[in-house]
Write a protein that holds these residues in place. Structure first.
Motif, mmCIF file in Angstrom:
data_model
loop_
_atom_site.group_PDB
_atom_site.id
_atom_site.type_symbol
_atom_site.label_atom_id
_atom_site.label_comp_id
_atom_site.label_asym_id
_atom_site.label_seq_id
_atom_site.Cartn_x
_atom_site.Cartn_y
_atom_site.Cartn_z
ATOM 1 N N UNK A 93 4.466 18.504 -34.254
ATOM 2 C CA UNK A 93 3.292 18.623 -35.124
ATOM 3 C C UNK A 93 2.398 17.388 -34.959
ATOM 4 N N UNK A 94 3.039 16.209 -34.978
ATOM 5 C CA UNK A 94 2.280 14.964 -34.816
ATOM 6 C C UNK A 94 1.535 14.988 -33.493
ATOM 7 N N UNK A 95 2.272 15.370 -32.442
ATOM 8 C CA UNK A 95 1.699 15.384 -31.101
ATOM 9 C C UNK A 95 0.515 16.348 -31.056
ATOM 10 N N UNK A 96 0.716 17.515 -31.629
ATOM 11 C CA UNK A 96 -0.315 18.551 -31.613
ATOM 12 C C UNK A 96 -1.553 18.067 -32.370
ATOM 13 N N UNK A 97 -1.321 17.441 -33.553
ATOM 14 C CA UNK A 97 -2.442 16.919 -34.335
ATOM 15 C C UNK A 97 -3.159 15.799 -33.596
ATOM 16 N N UNK A 98 -2.411 15.071 -32.751
ATOM 17 C CA UNK A 98 -2.981 13.900 -32.103
ATOM 18 C C UNK A 98 -3.729 14.259 -30.821
ATOM 19 N N UNK A 99 -3.546 15.483 -30.301
ATOM 20 C CA UNK A 99 -4.232 15.878 -29.065
ATOM 21 C C UNK A 99 -5.756 15.684 -29.152
ATOM 22 N N UNK A 100 -6.420 16.190 -30.231
ATOM 23 C CA UNK A 100 -7.879 16.001 -30.290
ATOM 24 C C UNK A 100 -8.262 14.523 -30.329
ATOM 25 N N UNK A 101 -7.430 13.707 -30.995
ATOM 26 C CA UNK A 101 -7.736 12.273 -31.085
ATOM 27 C C UNK A 101 -7.674 11.651 -29.699
ATOM 28 N N UNK A 102 -6.568 11.918 -28.991
ATOM 29 C CA UNK A 102 -6.366 11.313 -27.678
ATOM 30 C C UNK A 102 -7.435 11.812 -26.702
ATOM 31 N N UNK A 103 -7.790 13.091 -26.818
ATOM 32 C CA UNK A 103 -8.828 13.640 -25.956
ATOM 33 C C UNK A 103 -10.161 12.929 -26.233
ATOM 34 N N UNK A 104 -10.460 12.722 -27.510
ATOM 35 C CA UNK A 104 -11.712 12.056 -27.898
ATOM 36 C C UNK A 104 -11.749 10.629 -27.344
ATOM 37 N N UNK A 105 -10.617 9.894 -27.487
ATOM 38 C CA UNK A 105 -10.580 8.511 -27.018
ATOM 39 C C UNK A 105 -10.811 8.422 -25.506
ATOM 40 N N UNK A 106 -10.156 9.337 -24.753
ATOM 41 C CA UNK A 106 -10.343 9.333 -23.301
ATOM 42 C C UNK A 106 -11.772 9.752 -22.932
ATOM 43 N N UNK A 107 -12.310 10.712 -23.701
ATOM 44 C CA UNK A 107 -13.682 11.158 -23.420
ATOM 45 C C UNK A 107 -14.658 9.996 -23.609
ATOM 46 N N UNK A 108 -14.494 9.263 -24.719
ATOM 47 C CA UNK A 108 -15.355 8.109 -24.987
ATOM 48 C C UNK A 108 -15.232 7.109 -23.832
ATOM 49 N N UNK A 109 -13.972 6.833 -23.423
ATOM 50 C CA UNK A 109 -13.738 5.851 -22.352
ATOM 51 C C UNK A 109 -14.369 6.314 -21.046
ATOM 52 N N UNK A 110 -14.201 7.606 -20.726
ATOM 53 C CA UNK A 110 -14.776 8.138 -19.482
ATOM 54 C C UNK A 110 -16.309 8.092 -19.535
ATOM 55 N N UNK A 111 -16.863 8.443 -20.687
ATOM 56 C CA UNK A 111 -18.324 8.420 -20.813
ATOM 57 C C UNK A 111 -18.870 7.005 -20.636
ATOM 58 N N UNK A 112 -18.103 6.015 -21.151
ATOM 59 C CA UNK A 112 -18.552 4.631 -21.025
ATOM 60 C C UNK A 112 -18.586 4.229 -19.551
ATOM 61 N N UNK A 113 -17.535 4.602 -18.824
ATOM 62 C CA UNK A 113 -17.495 4.284 -17.395
ATOM 63 C C UNK A 113 -18.646 4.983 -16.672
ATOM 64 N N UNK A 114 -18.892 6.222 -17.043
ATOM 65 C CA UNK A 114 -19.977 6.980 -16.449
ATOM 66 C C UNK A 114 -21.312 6.281 -16.731
ATOM 67 N N UNK A 115 -21.474 5.793 -17.957
ATOM 68 C CA UNK A 115 -22.702 5.071 -18.332
ATOM 69 C C UNK A 115 -22.901 3.845 -17.453
ATOM 70 N N UNK A 116 -21.796 3.127 -17.216
ATOM 71 C CA UNK A 116 -21.875 1.912 -16.392
ATOM 72 C C UNK A 116 -22.318 2.259 -14.979
ATOM 73 N N UNK A 117 -21.709 3.326 -14.432
ATOM 74 C CA UNK A 117 -22.043 3.705 -13.052
ATOM 75 C C UNK A 117 -23.492 4.196 -12.962
ATOM 76 N N UNK A 118 -23.937 4.909 -14.015
ATOM 77 C CA UNK A 118 -25.300 5.448 -14.004
ATOM 78 C C UNK A 118 -26.354 4.359 -14.241
ATOM 79 N N UNK A 119 -25.956 3.249 -14.852
ATOM 80 C CA UNK A 119 -26.899 2.155 -15.124
ATOM 81 C C UNK A 119 -27.113 1.371 -13.832
ATOM 82 N N UNK A 120 -28.177 1.747 -13.111
ATOM 83 C CA UNK A 120 -28.370 1.225 -11.745
ATOM 84 C C UNK A 120 -28.392 -0.295 -11.689
ATOM 85 N N UNK A 121 -29.007 -0.903 -12.698
ATOM 86 C CA UNK A 121 -29.123 -2.358 -12.712
ATOM 87 C C UNK A 121 -27.747 -2.993 -12.888
ATOM 88 N N UNK A 122 -27.007 -2.463 -13.857
ATOM 89 C CA UNK A 122 -25.681 -3.025 -14.153
ATOM 90 C C UNK A 122 -24.719 -2.838 -12.973
#
Lengths: 531, 531
Positions: free
Chosen positions: A112-141
């Protein structure tokens, strides 16, 4: 870079143990840390690298917890990830997880804990991936990062996203590692038989009964499900966008030159490993410094009985008031003094022997000669410090890997574990008295301490050596197998086995058929003759 | 023994790398060496232990080759094993093996060699087991060994028999290891996927095609057959006679506290390993000493062209005369000087630039600034010395692991291999000129040399540290998994997989049956209604 030039001296025999000492030019290290307690560990490495003259740049997503700028140590590049209240979001979910654990402890609770935590873990990885994507897309950076020509990319793979940036920048990669999505870091690189390698949060040791092994396999299936279907798609998207080759969350990790594992085999159970894994468990531990005067006075007032410290870490809010009251009442009965890091309202049953504090110099207290026991939540840092100083532990695991950390020292007879679901005054008192009065806990923990200190090179020096090694040699591909790139059926020799079985079958069939044919002919002839 | 007392000092930062230095009381080490070139390695460890003040006793079966008494270093216990002419016996069979290899190199040749060698290997293990049995049956001797209360048993597991004695004496066990019966030492303790871990004498690397993997699997089956059926029964007999528990040749090995492997991952391909494996590849290597005057004069006379050395080891008689003549003719054409360790009759084509010797100071020559190449048979010691000094190799593998050793440096572009079956003047000249004139061989070997020297602790010091570690801590069970004791079907989770599959099948069947039953009932009712 010519290694021979930089090989300043081979130090001769020194108290019987000689070491090759290679200097390493001042280099540029790009660090992408994870926040929370992971940052505490990373900062120890950053300080060590800084003291060796390397210049360090830290990439800091704006929502990072605890990752503060420190211009005397490193240059910071803050990337706005557009996330607010990350701390509150995490605390809320961790409290929810803790609340579930207070209920009955069973396989179903875990699922149950694991199942409840799936959306949280997915959200955290999504945020992290989006941040990396932002860095790569920021041509200057990204141009700035490319132009700097760093010698190394150092990160924590518990959130794999940062690794993707390291690969994009084509930098030698060192991981300061303990966890990946599918469990302990070794799962990405070393054979990990489920028959004796327990999965995160199972509370199992390396010796399991049949049904424990069934449980272990089920839990592994769950973490694999998480890896493939909950967080995997975020990485597949990054891969498709920025890389030509086939890659996924695990293959990103497998590219690391060196894994600096935050464990050793005094702490962890023996298991298969790989040549590019360096064990630096307890690298953050150091001898105790003298205590502040008032704390020293309080501790000395304990006389021969000594003192106890209690701390349940920083990620989870204070214990529920009813439990805090029961614990305070037990402490009040003890002859020892108690120092308790407690953030909630003052328990009504608090005794005179108990000092509540917001923060304590934990390492200095653990290294004090009068300490008798450590009541801890079981975070890796605290457990390693307890081992280093040889202090027996009463563990109250809350979330994440805390139960697993405590199981490792309990198995060695150096700790007792009190699970949240069993926590009340009576069991707390009984277990605490056992840890205090049964000498075996102290003896066993001191043996672990001796073993931990009995190493050819100090863990932090070893970590720094291998980081500099990767910079000196521009990677360490010779320590890394390429076998991960094989398809699974080749890696596990399924194709070869099927081929050999088919060949054997064809040979057997042909032989049998031939013998039958010969026999039949012989019989036929005999029949003809007889007729 | 109290570790804290013996922890004489923790050496502070020393050129940036600090080490824990623990003293170890003078201890008693019982060594049971293997003969031949294995003794050369063991003696290096004995000398190092002796220099640290430990007292050493060596058990020496009377037929041992090269194991000479040396009272200044160790006490010798000679056990009469009743075998005469062991050297001749071995040389005869090795020459026979070499002769077979001169024929066409194919899978069938290997299988034939292996098949012919089964009686030899069985005989060698039988002799070794009988010797151990003799020691145990000799009441006076075994009592003397028991009464001495040694702190450690040190042996080479290529012939497992000695390990049995260590276990009988219940002593902490350290192995100075490279080979066991089923191949490289790791095969007894670490997961070894056949998809990327090549088997002895296959000449394969860690990257194989499908049919190379088929070959690798077949060869492994052969060595497994040898382990189980050719030599295994000798050990089963020892086990039944002297131990109450279930044991076999592999379980004896799995009891070792530490495996000191005579390799590292500059030399070997990366592969799974275990926490109780310490890599000491090249531990015997040391800087070159000045040459004797006449040799130095010869070498200096080579001018800018430098010199070559050639040595094919000590276990196999000289090369056939026709081959020796062809090689000498090639040497005669070179501008380099040549030093050739050659035992047979003087080749008729010998040039003035070639010096024949019975013995050469190989390490000092390899470390000389004028050396250009090493023509070698590929024994582990020679290859490690070539790596240490960065000298490119032309390898002519004769028997045992020599091809495998050479493949490892050839894969890194630091050597060429000339197999016996291809050996004639023309190919020898062509390959030697390539190694001499193509700079990449030298560059690659020097890179290996740099990497080999780039270690936090020198391999020999590391070996001594871990030997003393086992003595200090009376074993190292925490570094050794107990999982080997599980039945194979549990270790590989076959039982759990079958259980989970059956459960899934029963659940599916029950669900389907229930749904059908519900549907049928519904249909039945409807039918009744309709009627």
């Amino acid at each position: 870079m010519n290694l021979h030039k930089r090989q300043s001296s081979i130090v001769g025999l020194f108290l019987g143990l000689s070491v090759f000492v290679l200097s390493c030019e001042s280099s540029k290290v790009l660090v992408y840390p994870l926040h929370g307690s992971h940052w505490v560990n990373m900062k120890v490495l950053i300080e060590a690298l800084h003291s060796k003259g390397h210049s360090i740049t830290v990439i800091r997503p704006s929502s990072s917890l605890y990752v503060e700028e420190d211009p005397s140590l490193f240059t910071t590049i803050t990337v706005n990830d557009g996330i607010e209240n990350m701390g509150e979001y995490l605390t809320e979910h961790l409290n929810e997880m803790m609340e579930l654990k207070r209920g009955e402890k069973s396989v179903l609770t875990f699922l149950k804990i694991q199942w409840n935590f799936f959306p949280v873990i997915s959200y955290l990885h999504l945020v992290a991936c989006n941040t990396v994507s932002k860095i790569i897309e920021d041509k200057e950076l990204i141009k700035r990062l490319q132009d700097e020509q760093y010698d190394l990319f150092l990160t924590d793979p518990a959130m794999t996203a940062a690794v993707v940036l390291g690969r994009y920048l084509k930098l030698p990669l060192v991981l300061n590692a303990r966890w990946i999505t599918s469990g302990e870091g070794h799962f990405a690189i070393a054979p990990s038989p489920l028959s004796y390698i327990p999965i995160l949060d199972t509370g199992l040791s390396d010796r399991m009964t049949f049904f424990q092994r069934v449980k272990n396999s089920l839990f592994y299936a769950m973490t694999l499900f998480q890896e493939k279907f909950v967080v995997g798609p975020h990485y597949k998207a990054l891969c498709d966008k920025y890389f030509d080759e086939d890659c996924d969350i695990v293959s990103f990790l497998q590219e690391a030159d060196i894994w600096l594992m935050r464990l050793d085999f005094v702490f962890d159970f023996p298991r298969p490993t790989m040549p590019n894994v360096v064990y630096m468990g307890g690298f953050q531990c150091k001898p105790a410094k003298p205590l502040p005067e008032d704390l020293e006075a309080f501790v000395q007032s304990s006389g021969e009985h000594g003192f106890i410290i209690m701390s349940l870490g920083t990620m989870v809010d204070s214990l529920p008031a009813d439990i805090a009251d029961e614990i305070a009442a037990v402490f009040a009965k003890l002859p020892q003094k108690v120092i308790w890091r407690h953030l909630g309202p003052k328990p009504s049953t608090l005794g005179n022997n108990t000092l509540l504090v917001n923060w304590m110099p934990q390492n200095d207290l653990l290294g004090h000669s009068k300490i008798k026991a450590f009541v801890a939540h079981g975070g890796t840092n605290g457990v390693q410090e307890a081992i280093y100083h040889g202090v027996p532990v009463l563990g109250i695991p809350l979330v994440f890997d805390q139960l697993d950390n405590l199981v490792r020292i309990q198995t060695r007879g150096a700790a007792k574990i009190l699970e949240l679901s069993q926590l009340d005054g009576q069991t707390f008192e009984q277990m605490l008295l056992e840890v205090l009065n049964d000498d075996s806990y102290r003896t066993n923990m001191q043996r672990l301490s001796s073993l931990h200190r009995d190493q050819p090179v100090k863990p932090l020096d070893s970590a720094v050596f291998w980081i500099e090694y990767v910079m000196r040699n521009k990677g360490a591909p010779h320590l890394r197998t390429k076998a991960y790139r094989m398809p699974w059926y080749s890696y596990h020799s399924v194709d070869v086995t099927l081929f050999l079985l088919s060949t054997a079958a064809v040979l057997t069939f042909t032989t049998v058929a031939f013998i039958r044919w010969v026999c039949c002919r012989a019989c036929g002839k005999r029949k003809v003759k007889n007729e």
